[in-house]
Each structure stands twice: as C-alpha cells, then as structure tokens.
Design a protein around this motif. Sequence first.
Motif, PDB file in Angstrom:
ATOM      1  N   ALA A  38       0.838  -1.214   0.000  1.00 33.97           N
ATOM      2  CA  ALA A  38       0.000   0.000   0.000  1.00 33.97           C
ATOM      3  C   ALA A  38       0.869   1.258   0.000  1.00 33.97           C
ATOM      4  N   PHE A  39       1.934   1.225   0.777  1.00 33.12           N
ATOM      5  CA  PHE A  39       2.835   2.388   0.827  1.00 33.12           C
ATOM      6  C   PHE A  39       3.516   2.605  -0.528  1.00 33.12           C
ATOM      7  N   LEU A  40       4.083   1.548  -1.094  1.00 30.96           N
ATOM      8  CA  LEU A  40       4.832   1.668  -2.344  1.00 30.96           C
ATOM      9  C   LEU A  40       3.960   2.055  -3.529  1.00 30.96           C
ATOM     10  N   SER A  41       2.732   1.570  -3.552  1.00 33.89           N
ATOM     11  CA  SER A  41       1.858   1.899  -4.679  1.00 33.89           C
ATOM     12  C   SER A  41       1.068   3.185  -4.401  1.00 33.89           C
ATOM     13  N   ASN A  42       1.338   3.774  -3.250  1.00 32.74           N
ATOM     14  CA  ASN A  42       0.745   5.061  -2.852  1.00 32.74           C
ATOM     15  C   ASN A  42      -0.777   4.963  -2.737  1.00 32.74           C
ATOM     16  N   LYS A  43      -1.247   3.864  -2.136  1.00 28.57           N
ATOM     17  CA  LYS A  43      -2.686   3.640  -1.954  1.00 28.57           C
ATOM     18  C   LYS A  43      -3.049   3.591  -0.478  1.00 28.57           C
ATOM     19  N   GLN A  44      -2.402   4.391   0.315  1.00 26.00           N
ATOM     20  CA  GLN A  44      -2.657   4.349   1.762  1.00 26.00           C
ATOM     21  C   GLN A  44      -3.917   5.083   2.120  1.00 26.00           C
TER      22      GLN A  44
END
Length: 85
Positions: free
Chosen positions: A79-85
């Motif tokens: 979630a952090f890496l794909s910027n979907k937090q």
Amino acid sequence: MLRKRIIIGLEHGLQARNATEFVQKASTFESDITLMKKGVSVTAKSIMGVMCIAIRKKEDITLVVDGIDEQAAAKNLEAFLSNKQ
C-alpha cells in the motif's frame, strides 16, 4: 514466503524521505523483507540498501516477505509503495 510485483506509485519514488519512511515501516515487522529490482536485491530494513537501488516512480519491483507476520507486512508495504494508503 510471499512475492509481490509492485509498480511504484510514489511521486518521487523511494528517494530520501520516502525511503526513510519505508525502512521505518519495514523495520516494524519481524519478517525478512527484500526488495528486488532488475536482478539486484536488498534488505528493506536497510536505508543504505534501499537508497542504493534508486527506485523511481512507475518502476516495476518485487517485494519478497518471509516470516511470521508476512501477510500484514506485504499488505502494509505494498500500500505504501503503490501510494494507496
């Protein structure tokens, strides 16, 4: 062991501030966590390792998580890496 292919969604990739935040998140988990990019792998709990592979926005990487809390670690870090937090 979990392997996840991720396309980086962070605006500046894993540079400086994002790399520090990522390593801090990874370090909260007991599992062994590795980032792989074009055949090079580094431990996700090492700021020097993460900075050295210079992961940029829209790059394709593999997240490998192995350990007791691998499900939670993989979900959180993806979630952090794909910027979907």
